[in-house]
Write an enzyme that holds these catalytic residues in place. Structure first.
Site, short mmCIF file in Angstrom:
data_model
loop_
_atom_site.label_atom_id
_atom_site.label_comp_id
_atom_site.label_asym_id
_atom_site.label_seq_id
_atom_site.Cartn_x
_atom_site.Cartn_y
_atom_site.Cartn_z
N ALA A 230 3.35 1.09 8.47
CA ALA A 230 4.13 -0.12 8.78
C ALA A 230 3.44 -0.96 9.84
CB ALA A 230 5.53 0.27 9.28
N LYS B 63 -4.46 -5.26 14.79
CA LYS B 63 -4.89 -3.99 14.19
C LYS B 63 -5.82 -3.22 15.13
CE LYS B 63 -3.70 -2.68 10.78
NZ LYS B 63 -2.45 -1.93 10.53
N ILE C 128 0.84 -1.21 0.00
CA ILE C 128 0.00 0.00 0.00
C ILE C 128 0.87 1.25 0.00
CG2 ILE C 128 -1.68 1.34 1.35
CD1 ILE C 128 -2.81 -1.34 2.38
N ALA C 129 1.92 1.23 0.83
CA ALA C 129 2.77 2.43 0.97
C ALA C 129 3.43 2.81 -0.36
CB ALA C 129 3.82 2.21 2.05
P1 NAP Z 1 3.12 -5.09 3.34
O1 NAP Z 1 3.43 -4.92 1.91
O2 NAP Z 1 3.60 -6.35 3.98
O3 NAP Z 1 3.63 -3.83 4.13
C1 NAP Z 1 3.87 -3.88 5.51
C2 NAP Z 1 5.06 -3.01 5.80
O4 NAP Z 1 5.33 -3.06 7.21
C3 NAP Z 1 6.32 -3.46 5.08
O5 NAP Z 1 6.81 -2.37 4.37
C4 NAP Z 1 7.26 -3.86 6.20
O6 NAP Z 1 8.57 -3.37 5.96
C5 NAP Z 1 6.70 -3.08 7.36
N1 NAP Z 1 7.08 -3.75 8.61
C6 NAP Z 1 6.71 -4.96 9.07
N2 NAP Z 1 7.32 -5.21 10.24
C7 NAP Z 1 8.09 -4.14 10.50
C8 NAP Z 1 8.97 -3.79 11.56
N3 NAP Z 1 9.20 -4.63 12.59
N4 NAP Z 1 9.59 -2.59 11.51
C9 NAP Z 1 9.39 -1.74 10.48
N5 NAP Z 1 8.58 -2.03 9.45
C10 NAP Z 1 7.94 -3.20 9.48
O7 NAP Z 1 1.55 -5.04 3.61
P2 NAP Z 1 0.42 -4.01 3.16
O8 NAP Z 1 -0.71 -4.83 2.69
O9 NAP Z 1 0.95 -2.94 2.29
O10 NAP Z 1 0.02 -3.42 4.57
C11 NAP Z 1 0.32 -2.08 4.95
C12 NAP Z 1 -0.60 -1.68 6.06
O11 NAP Z 1 -1.96 -1.74 5.60
C13 NAP Z 1 -0.54 -2.54 7.32
O12 NAP Z 1 -0.68 -1.72 8.44
C14 NAP Z 1 -1.75 -3.46 7.16
O13 NAP Z 1 -2.20 -3.92 8.40
C15 NAP Z 1 -2.73 -2.47 6.54
N6 NAP Z 1 -3.85 -3.08 5.81
C16 NAP Z 1 -3.62 -3.91 4.77
C17 NAP Z 1 -4.70 -4.45 4.08
C18 NAP Z 1 -4.51 -5.35 2.89
O14 NAP Z 1 -5.47 -6.00 2.47
N7 NAP Z 1 -3.32 -5.41 2.30
C19 NAP Z 1 -6.01 -4.16 4.48
C20 NAP Z 1 -6.22 -3.30 5.55
C21 NAP Z 1 -5.12 -2.77 6.21
P3 NAP Z 1 9.82 -4.29 5.52
O15 NAP Z 1 10.06 -4.02 4.10
O16 NAP Z 1 10.92 -3.82 6.35
O17 NAP Z 1 9.42 -5.73 5.75
#
Ligand code: NAP
Length: 358
Positions: free
Chosen positions: A88, A171, A19-20
């Protein structure tokens, strides 16, 4: 009403994520300076796509190393920012041993660490938190406790725990902590974005996001025998990113915003994909009886009987009126899912070997 100076840098935590990546892209396209945190800025798979986008857009990218588990590590990235977007958080649905250390601690303590940096940084005016509908409800059956049979921003997930739906629990706990910390001061305000399941093209092939595996498993043969009747809310990753920018820069943005373009069952998603991609991939063709899923689900994967009882066969409804009023115009879920699948194929996530092995 919070006015954000668009000349000030914007901090985005977890910038390497699915997402980021889109949030950073839209910020750079709009000419902003972005302070992007990643755990390891020297890892090309985490940052190469961001550096490429920065080279092609008017904005400026600065990378910072920061870990959710390390107090103080976000201070340098937050310095000078008026707006902080905290995305994150680990989004993994299986494959971990200890949910507390893999999910809950980084989500909750990480949010404390980021907001401690915000509290120490006098320039910050607003924090946009990437929460989830997982902070609104835990199991589909929770919809029966809503006053009108629809999830709104008024609901909070009270059914998850470290043992049952630990991601959802992480969450909800992280968002509660964020609202508590925000309430202790009046310099910065908090806006929470609560997306449903996010799909759509990824700017990076290296994300471990649970979104990507959920999509890939529909076509790689793992579900060829059938799927449970499981409904989920769907939203496009580009709409989620736009919502972060609107929530960040609109002075009147406040509170929580559910993001959902519509709900679909797994079979509806698979049928949509078959109609576009034919039989090249082993999409499931039928739904399995709930009793069978209850019996064999726990043997085949991380699904528990409690999860099956409380989710399978129970439809979902979300009220996304507040996000529409914020300015979101939702993409159609069928197109989102198809574009995502097409890209997963291009990225080699459904390679012939993987399909044959499935
Ligand atoms: P993602 O690609 O796995 O992104 C998660 C990010 O969190 C990664 O960049 C990871 O960085 C970082 N992270 C994990 N553990 C960490 C730590 N200990 N210290 C620093 N950074 C850390 O997943 P995403 O789907 O984009 O999710 C992003 C956000 O959206 C999350 O908060 C998730 O709960 C929320 N969300 C996602 C969805 C969905 O369906 N995808 C739906 C609702 C909400 P690294 O590169 O360092 O691993």
């Amino acid at each position: 009403m919070t006015e954000i100076d668009t000349e000030a840098p914007v901090c985005v935590t977890g910038a390497s994520g699915y997402i980021a990546g889109w949030i950073v892209r839209y910020l750079l396209e709009a000419g902003h300076t972005v302070h992007a945190t990643v755990r390891n800025p020297a890892k090309p798979s985490a940052v190469a796509h961001l550096e490429r986008i920065a080279a092609e857009t008017p904005g400026t990218l600065h990378l910072f190393a920061a870990d959710l588990n390390t107090p103080g590590s976000f201070d340098a990235a937050v310095a000078g920012c008026q707006l902080v977007m905290h995305t994150a958080s680990p989004f993994v649905l299986s494959g971990y041993r200890d949910a507390e250390s893999a999910l809950v601690r980084p989500a909750v303590e990480g949010t404390r660490n980021v907001l401690a940096a915000v509290d120490r940084t006098s320039s910050v005016r607003r924090v946009v938190l990437t929460s989830s509908v997982a902070a609104v409800f835990g199991d589909n059956i929770d919809i029966r406790d809503t006053p009108a049979g629809v999830f709104t921003e008024a609901q909070w997930n009270a059914s998850s725990s470290v043992r049952h739906n630990p991601y959802q629990y992480s969450k909800a706990a992280a968002e509660r902590v964020a609202w508590d910390i925000c309430a202790r001061q009046d310099r910065w305000d908090l806006v929470a974005i609560n997306p449903a399941m996010v799909f759509g093209p990824s700017l990076t092939a290296s994300s471990q996001s649970g979104s990507i595996d959920t999509l890939v498993q529909l076509g790689d043969g793992r579900l060829r025998d059938g799927v449970p009747r499981l409904s989920m809310g769907v939203v496009d990753v580009r709409d989620v990113a736009q919502a972060h920018l609107l929530a960040g820069f609109r002075p009147d943005a406040e509170g929580r915003y559910i993001l959902c373009a519509g709900t679909r069952t797994m079979l509806q998603m698979a049928t949509n994909l078959r109609s576009r991609f034919g039989d090249r991939y082993r999409f499931p063709r039928r739904e399995l009886p709930k009793s069978l899923v209850w019996l064999v689900g726990p043997l085949k994967g991380p699904v528990t009987r409690r999860f099956v009882t409380r989710n399978v066969g129970i439809p979902l409804r979300f009220d996304s009126g507040r996000s529409k009023a914020l300015g979101i115009r939702y993409r159609e879920p069928e197109k989102t899912i198809a574009e995502h699948f097409e890209q997963a194929v291009r990225d080699g996530l459904l390679s012939r070997d993987r399909r044959a092995a499935a």
